[in-house]
Scaffold this motif. Structure first.
Motif, PDB file in Angstrom:
ATOM      1  N   GLN A  41       8.484 -29.207  18.210  1.00 31.77           N
ATOM      2  CA  GLN A  41       9.229 -30.442  18.423  1.00 31.77           C
ATOM      3  C   GLN A  41       8.706 -31.114  19.682  1.00 31.77           C
ATOM      4  O   GLN A  41       8.624 -30.489  20.740  1.00 31.77           O
ATOM      5  CB  GLN A  41      10.718 -30.117  18.559  1.00 31.77           C
ATOM      6  N   PHE A  74      12.294 -21.633  26.215  1.00 30.67           N
ATOM      7  CA  PHE A  74      13.236 -20.518  26.368  1.00 30.67           C
ATOM      8  C   PHE A  74      13.753 -20.133  24.992  1.00 30.67           C
ATOM      9  O   PHE A  74      13.612 -20.873  24.024  1.00 30.67           O
ATOM     10  CB  PHE A  74      14.409 -20.869  27.296  1.00 30.67           C
ATOM     11  N   MET A  85      27.893 -26.419  14.334  1.00 30.65           N
ATOM     12  CA  MET A  85      26.738 -25.731  14.875  1.00 30.65           C
ATOM     13  C   MET A  85      27.211 -24.585  15.760  1.00 30.65           C
ATOM     14  O   MET A  85      28.210 -24.708  16.458  1.00 30.65           O
ATOM     15  CB  MET A  85      25.935 -26.724  15.694  1.00 30.65           C
ATOM     16  N   GLN A 102      29.164 -35.485  15.548  1.00 30.48           N
ATOM     17  CA  GLN A 102      28.197 -34.414  15.431  1.00 30.48           C
ATOM     18  C   GLN A 102      28.017 -33.969  13.987  1.00 30.48           C
ATOM     19  O   GLN A 102      26.905 -33.695  13.547  1.00 30.48           O
ATOM     20  CB  GLN A 102      28.633 -33.227  16.281  1.00 30.48           C
ATOM     21  N   GLN A 105      25.630 -36.139  12.411  1.00 33.58           N
ATOM     22  CA  GLN A 105      24.272 -35.891  12.847  1.00 33.58           C
ATOM     23  C   GLN A 105      23.707 -34.638  12.189  1.00 33.58           C
ATOM     24  O   GLN A 105      22.567 -34.610  11.739  1.00 33.58           O
ATOM     25  CB  GLN A 105      24.280 -35.718  14.365  1.00 33.58           C
TER      26      GLN A 105
ATOM     27  N   GLN B 134      20.840 -24.793  32.533  1.00 34.78           N
ATOM     28  CA  GLN B 134      20.302 -24.117  31.356  1.00 34.78           C
ATOM     29  C   GLN B 134      20.930 -24.705  30.086  1.00 34.78           C
ATOM     30  O   GLN B 134      20.236 -25.090  29.155  1.00 34.78           O
ATOM     31  CB  GLN B 134      20.586 -22.603  31.450  1.00 34.78           C
ATOM     32  N   ALA B 137      19.596 -28.100  29.495  1.00 34.81           N
ATOM     33  CA  ALA B 137      18.231 -28.118  28.960  1.00 34.81           C
ATOM     34  C   ALA B 137      18.249 -27.815  27.460  1.00 34.81           C
ATOM     35  O   ALA B 137      17.562 -28.443  26.668  1.00 34.81           O
ATOM     36  CB  ALA B 137      17.374 -27.100  29.693  1.00 34.81           C
ATOM     37  N   GLU B 138      19.065 -26.847  27.074  1.00 34.42           N
ATOM     38  CA  GLU B 138      19.189 -26.523  25.658  1.00 34.42           C
ATOM     39  C   GLU B 138      19.712 -27.733  24.884  1.00 34.42           C
ATOM     40  O   GLU B 138      19.275 -28.018  23.770  1.00 34.42           O
ATOM     41  CB  GLU B 138      20.149 -25.340  25.462  1.00 34.42           C
ATOM     42  N   TYR B 139      20.628 -28.417  25.501  1.00 35.96           N
ATOM     43  CA  TYR B 139      21.211 -29.608  24.870  1.00 35.96           C
ATOM     44  C   TYR B 139      20.140 -30.676  24.653  1.00 35.96           C
ATOM     45  O   TYR B 139      20.067 -31.306  23.606  1.00 35.96           O
ATOM     46  CB  TYR B 139      22.351 -30.116  25.758  1.00 35.96           C
ATOM     47  N   ILE B 140      19.272 -30.848  25.663  1.00 36.27           N
ATOM     48  CA  ILE B 140      18.260 -31.897  25.562  1.00 36.27           C
ATOM     49  C   ILE B 140      17.336 -31.672  24.374  1.00 36.27           C
ATOM     50  O   ILE B 140      16.997 -32.601  23.648  1.00 36.27           O
ATOM     51  CB  ILE B 140      17.415 -31.961  26.863  1.00 36.27           C
ATOM     52  N   VAL B 141      16.950 -30.426  24.159  1.00 35.45           N
ATOM     53  CA  VAL B 141      15.977 -30.177  23.093  1.00 35.45           C
ATOM     54  C   VAL B 141      16.650 -29.857  21.756  1.00 35.45           C
ATOM     55  O   VAL B 141      15.979 -29.673  20.756  1.00 35.45           O
ATOM     56  CB  VAL B 141      15.014 -29.031  23.467  1.00 35.45           C
ATOM     57  N   ASN B 142      17.936 -29.785  21.733  1.00 39.20           N
ATOM     58  CA  ASN B 142      18.644 -29.520  20.484  1.00 39.20           C
ATOM     59  C   ASN B 142      18.671 -30.789  19.642  1.00 39.20           C
ATOM     60  O   ASN B 142      19.279 -31.783  20.035  1.00 39.20           O
ATOM     61  CB  ASN B 142      20.060 -29.059  20.832  1.00 39.20           C
ATOM     62  N   PRO B 143      17.994 -30.782  18.494  1.00 39.07           N
ATOM     63  CA  PRO B 143      17.939 -32.021  17.720  1.00 39.07           C
ATOM     64  C   PRO B 143      19.240 -32.318  16.974  1.00 39.07           C
ATOM     65  O   PRO B 143      19.388 -33.400  16.419  1.00 39.07           O
ATOM     66  CB  PRO B 143      16.806 -31.761  16.730  1.00 39.07           C
ATOM     67  N   PHE B 144      20.161 -31.385  16.935  1.00 34.73           N
ATOM     68  CA  PHE B 144      21.350 -31.581  16.099  1.00 34.73           C
ATOM     69  C   PHE B 144      22.576 -32.053  16.859  1.00 34.73           C
ATOM     70  O   PHE B 144      23.488 -32.605  16.279  1.00 34.73           O
ATOM     71  CB  PHE B 144      21.723 -30.265  15.409  1.00 34.73           C
ATOM     72  N   GLY B 145      22.597 -31.785  18.141  1.00 34.96           N
ATOM     73  CA  GLY B 145      23.890 -31.944  18.808  1.00 34.96           C
ATOM     74  C   GLY B 145      23.989 -33.040  19.837  1.00 34.96           C
ATOM     75  O   GLY B 145      24.879 -33.032  20.660  1.00 34.96           O
ATOM     76  N   GLN B 146      23.075 -33.999  19.795  1.00 38.46           N
ATOM     77  CA  GLN B 146      23.103 -34.989  20.866  1.00 38.46           C
ATOM     78  C   GLN B 146      24.088 -36.108  20.570  1.00 38.46           C
ATOM     79  O   GLN B 146      23.961 -36.800  19.583  1.00 38.46           O
ATOM     80  CB  GLN B 146      21.710 -35.561  21.056  1.00 38.46           C
ATOM     81  N   THR B 147      25.058 -36.224  21.428  1.00 33.87           N
ATOM     82  CA  THR B 147      26.060 -37.257  21.181  1.00 33.87           C
ATOM     83  C   THR B 147      26.135 -38.236  22.337  1.00 33.87           C
ATOM     84  O   THR B 147      26.941 -39.144  22.314  1.00 33.87           O
ATOM     85  CB  THR B 147      27.447 -36.636  20.984  1.00 33.87           C
ATOM     86  N   LEU B 152      18.208 -40.281  28.204  1.00 35.87           N
ATOM     87  CA  LEU B 152      17.859 -39.287  29.210  1.00 35.87           C
ATOM     88  C   LEU B 152      17.545 -39.950  30.556  1.00 35.87           C
ATOM     89  O   LEU B 152      17.949 -39.473  31.612  1.00 35.87           O
ATOM     90  CB  LEU B 152      16.634 -38.514  28.705  1.00 35.87           C
ATOM     91  N   VAL B 545      11.607 -27.712  30.100  1.00 34.14           N
ATOM     92  CA  VAL B 545      11.536 -28.577  28.918  1.00 34.14           C
ATOM     93  C   VAL B 545      10.677 -29.810  29.169  1.00 34.14           C
ATOM     94  O   VAL B 545      10.451 -30.596  28.253  1.00 34.14           O
ATOM     95  CB  VAL B 545      12.926 -29.015  28.392  1.00 34.14           C
TER      96      VAL B 545
END
Lengths: 196, 777
Positions: A41, A74, A85, A102, A105, B134, B137-147, B152, B545
């Motif tokens: 990605q 990570f 999710m 969500q 989405q 942390q 960062a996970e949120y930023i790259v998570n394609p499903f959960g961005q609300t 950015l 990230v």
């Protein structure tokens, strides 16, 4: 008799008659029991000329859900289902707090990966080009919220989806490339346990 | 006499003129139920403010949900209904399709991101920034959960991603991105689409509103959708419509039955002349009430119309004896009136006195009724004395059928009277009455004042459940000297209530601390962010990230647009609309207040909840219903005292007019009927509230009237019996009609007076010197 036979052959191979339709695409994409492979990605921010890259593995069982296992930078495992999710903490799945929009989405992504044209048509105008072994689906948003978020979405693939590109309204672009895709090959233990 | 006649005539003309004028100038009919409530002057300013805010919200919004298993049908119906609502012009605003103003929202979110940062996130940032970054960062790259609505680049530190969720309050509604409507799905798979109309605060056209809702229902039905609706205004309009309809039916039916009865007795169309005292009585009552109060409440009218029966009592007393005259006896109406005028004037005085005392109660409706009734009686009396003689110059024909009925009734009543001479029966009767008195339930409940349709209540509950909309749930008002302490108190209350929420005793709680950080905490976060610029190890996940270190340091140091906001500033943003009503602001210097709401409190856990919160200073329970019931009870008790005073005054007056022994006897009868009435209500499990009390007051007035008439009027015994019978029946008709009212309070009132009238009649006949045995044998 002969002429009629040739006409038939001609008709069968003519692209205009034998066009690759959305329905066909859906059928093709929904054929496998499950799909697994690797993803990369890449998110490109417009204003900062910055690239954010992650990669990992994924397993998709249509109608059951998707395991999205980020390995770099990570380790992070997500289980995505229509109803929500969850994140793996090493022992358990923890629910992400459910947020407005969500589910929509999530549904969008499951539709994109699973080739659910019917679902996508509600929010996008779809235009399909190419043939079964190499097609390209362009999604132009028609619903209010999708228009606010996306400029357009592009999906490319053959018997499976190989690339999704999200052009966001604000100029960011996210590309997801799928490699080493296998259909219906045995799933690993984790996937079997957590997607059934 | 002549002068009084002239004065009466003049005053009547004045009344008619004033009434005509004031009715032509504007609507004097007050229909707002809240106008009935006691004036709240003793209540604290903070509570008053909270109450007003709450009321305004409840009364101005109308909510409609359209539901269908096929979601498109539900959306289609709402679309059509919303158009109808918008065209109607009834609403100040109709919220249907929400089309967010994206750039405005982005600006709001940028401003609000620090002030509305969830408390646990603030703690995470301060004490465990590594975890915070942390997760981010996970949120930023998570394609499903961005609300997040911010990009950015607008929000490198990720503070803004919580704002949208925070602002949403506890609503369960979802936003349909395709069409902008809000909707919710129930557990049976039905989609319910939400529509909200906001009414102006004043001048709501109830009839139009009800028609509109009816049309909406039809539209939904045509689209195979169901409808749920709720709103304070719907209840108010329905109640009003019902009261109007009821008062119309009752006055028509009352009048019809009364005149049918009179026609049966008198067999002459001249009884229609009895309309005159009635009409003039009502004109007087209305005119004076409007003159004094500038308006008249619909409930006063409902009760007032029941006076119809009472107003014809006097003319009946004067006329009926003519039906019982001996064959050759000449009869002159003037003589008849003159004969009973002194006694009647006395009882009138006592009745008016009883009403006049109600003037001193704090309830507007009682005061209105007092004025209305007292002046109607005076007006009717005047018409009887001055106008009836003109209409009834000739004696009406003798009435043998009335005579016969009176004889039978008298015989029957005498038998009962004889029964009571038996000491055993008398003691049993007294015992039974006493037991009823003990069982009688003296309490007031505001819910008795209005007849709320159970269907509507159900719909309201369902809407509350589906959408999470708060309908007059309970709340406490919290006050503190400043915003900072207020926040602490909110947190403390929230923590205590959360225990109840966890155990399922309370469904949910809404308090300011759930969405807002106090300034001190906001500043702490700002300071911590600056420190973190020098601790890159805490935000390595962001670097991983792909965000350049320099960008992060800059964001932490500069904190562009990351500003602190006071609660007032935060809640002013349109995005925070759902929370606005919780903050009351600075009501008086050094008194800042807010509301903590809870929904779905289990009744059995209310006491322990109250106990749990009682330790926190500055928490006020705002249970309006309890407050109102309490204040009604006070008023009712006041009415009891006033009644006792009126008895004493009446006793003095009666003794002065009729001598001590007779006077006390006259008083005994109304007292007895009041006691027996209370006892019967006790057996019927009907609570004796303010209205019943008011009825008792009326009973004693009627009792005095009957007794004085039966003891002192120089007519024949049968003449008096007939007079009282007709009077009791006409009065009884109107009050028993009232007893059928849909409004519990009015029905109780009607039943009380109806019972009392019968008892009064029976007891008063026992005073008549009739020798029945001779007549019947």
């Amino acid at each position: 008799m002969k002429t009629r036979f040739f006409t038939l052959i001609f008709l069968l191979i003519s692209p205009s008659v034998w066009a690759f339709s959305l329905q066909d695409l859906s059928q093709v994409l929904q054929k496998p029991q499950h799909i697994q492979g690797e993803f990369t990605q890449t998110r490109q921010l417009q204003n900062s000329a910055m690239t954010m890259k992650t990669n990992g593995k994924f397993v998709l069982i249509p109608k059951r859900g998707l395991l999205w296992h980020t390995q770099k930078p990570f380790d992070n495992r997500l289980r995505v289902r229509a109803e929500g999710m969850m994140q793996w903490n090493g022992q358990n799945w923890l629910a992400h707090t459910r947020k407005t929009g969500q589910t929509q989405q999530i549904q969008l992504f499951l539709d994109l990966l699973g080739g659910n044209a019917q679902g996508l048509e509600k929010q996008f105008d779809l235009s399909l080009t190419g043939q079964a072994n190499q097609w390209r689906l362009q999604l132009n948003p028609k619903s209010m919220i999708m228009k606010k978020i996306f400029q357009s979405i592009e999906i490319k693939g053959n018997s499976v989806v190989t690339q999704i590109v999200l052009h966001e309204k604000q100029g960011d672009r996210t590309t997801m490339d799928f490699q080493r895709i296998q259909t219906n090959t045995p799933l690993d233990e984790f996937a079997q346990k957590h997607l059934k | 006499m002549k002068i009084i006649r002239w004065i009466y005539g003049l005053l009547t003309v004045l009344c008619v003129a004033f009434l005509g004028y004031s009715l032509s100038v504007g609507n004097r009919l007050q229909t707002d139920l809240t106008a009935l409530l006691p004036e709240q002057n003793q209540i604290d300013k903070v509570l008053q403010h909270a109450d007003a805010t709450n009321e305004k919200q409840l009364n101005t919004q109308v909510i409609l949900l359209a539901g269908s298993v096929q979601s498109e049908k539900a959306f289609e119906s709402i679309g059509k209904i919303a158009q109808l609502w918008q065209k109607s012009g009834i609403f100040q605003a109709v919220d249907s399709q929400i089309v967010p103003d994206w750039s405005q929202m982005q600006a709001d979110i940028q401003d609000l991101r620090l002030a509305t940062l969830p408390e646990e996130q603030a703690h995470l940032l301060i004490h465990n920034p590594k975890d915070y970054f942390q997760t981010y960062a996970e949120y930023i790259v998570n394609p499903f959960g961005q609300t997040s609505i911010l990009s950015l680049e607008q929000d490198w530190l990720g503070l803004g991603r919580f704002v949208g969720e925070q602002a949403r309050a506890s609503s369960r509604l979802q936003w349909n991105a395709e069409n902008g409507f809000l909707f919710v799905e129930d557990n049976k798979g039905k989609t319910w689409v939400y529509l909200r109309g906001v009414l102006p605060e004043k001048h709501i056209n109830g009839e139009k509103l009800l028609n509109l809702l009816e049309e909406s229902r039809v539209i939904a039905q045509q689209n195979d959708a169901e409808i749920l609706q709720a709103g304070g205004a719907i209840f108010a309009s329905l109640t009003k419509q019902q009261a109007e309809k009821e008062s119309q039916i009752m006055s028509l039916l009352g009048l019809g039955l009364t005149f049918a009865l009179l026609w049966w007795a008198f067999r002459s169309w001249r009884v229609l002349g009895l309309m005159l005292p009635l009409l003039l009585g009502l004109v007087w009552g209305l005119a004076v009430a409007i003159f004094i109060f500038n308006e008249i409440h619909i409930l006063t009218l409902v009760i007032g119309t029941s006076l119809v029966g009472l107003l014809v009592d006097f003319p009946l007393h004067a006329l009926t004896p003519a039906l019982f005259r001996q064959n050759n006896e000449s009869w002159q109406i003037n003589d008849s009136i003159k004969k009973i005028l002194p006694s009647f004037a006395t009882s009138l005085l006592i009745t008016v006195l009883g009403y006049a005392l109600l003037w001193f109660t704090p309830l507007p409706i009682l005061r209105q009724t007092a004025v209305f009734s007292a002046f109607s009686l005076i007006g009717a009396l005047g018409a009887t004395v001055f106008l009836l003689p003109i209409l009834f110059r000739e004696a009406p024909p003798l009435s043998s059928h009335l005579h016969y009925v009176c004889e039978r009734i008298a015989y029957f009543l005498l038998k009962i009277k004889n029964l009571f001479k038996n000491i055993i029966i008398l003691s049993i009767f007294m015992g039974v009455t006493a037991w009823g008195l003990i069982k009688s339930d003296w309490r007031d409940d505001i819910r008795q004042w209005a007849n709320l349709s159970p269907n509507l209540l159900n719909e309201m509950k369902k809407i509350g459940k589906l959408s999470g909309t708060d309908w007059g749930g309970q709340y406490v008002v919290v006050e503190a000297p400043n915003d900072e302490t207020l926040w602490q108190k909110n947190t403390e209350i929230h923590q205590k209530i959360q225990k109840f929420v966890d155990s399922g005793d309370i469904q949910s709680v809404q308090s300011l601390n759930q969405v807002l950080l106090p300034i001190s905490m906001q500043e702490k976060v700002q300071e911590r962010l600056r420190e973190l610029a020098k601790q890159p190890e805490t935000w390595q996940a962001l670097v991983a990230v792909g965000i350049p270190e320099q960008t992060i340091i800059q964001a932490l140091e500069k904190q562009e647009n990351i500003q602190t906001l006071t609660p007032k500033e935060s809640l002013q943003k349109p995005l925070m609309q759902a929370w606005q009503t919780l903050y009351l602001g600075e009501i008086e210097p050094q008194r800042v207040a807010s509301i903590v709401r809870f929904q779905g409190v289990k009744p059995e856990s209310l006491e322990s909840l109250k106990h749990a919160l009682s330790t926190i200073q500055g928490v006020h329970w705002a249970d309006k219903r309890a407050y109102l019931n309490n204040s009604f009870e006070q008023t009712r008790n006041q009415a009891v005292y006033l009644k006792l005073i009126s008895y004493v005054l009446a006793a003095l007056g009666l003794c002065w007019f009729f001598g001590a022994q007779r006077g006390m006897r006259i008083l005994l009868i109304p007292l007895l009927s009041a006691l027996v009435t209370v006892s019967i209500l006790g057996y019927l499990h009907i609570p004796i509230g303010l209205f019943a009390m008011f009825g008792l007051l009326l009973i004693s007035a009627i009792g005095v009237d009957y007794t004085v008439y039966s003891l002192t009027a120089p007519h024949s015994a049968y003449g008096k019996l007939g007079g009282m019978l007709l009077a009791a029946m006409t009065t009884g008709i109107s009050f028993f009609l009232l007893a059928m009212s849909q409004t519990p309070a009015v029905a109780t009132f009607g039943l009380t007076v109806g019972l009392g009238v019968i008892l009064n009649f029976v007891l008063a006949t026992w005073l008549l010197p009739i020798d029945f045995k001779n007549k019947l044998n």
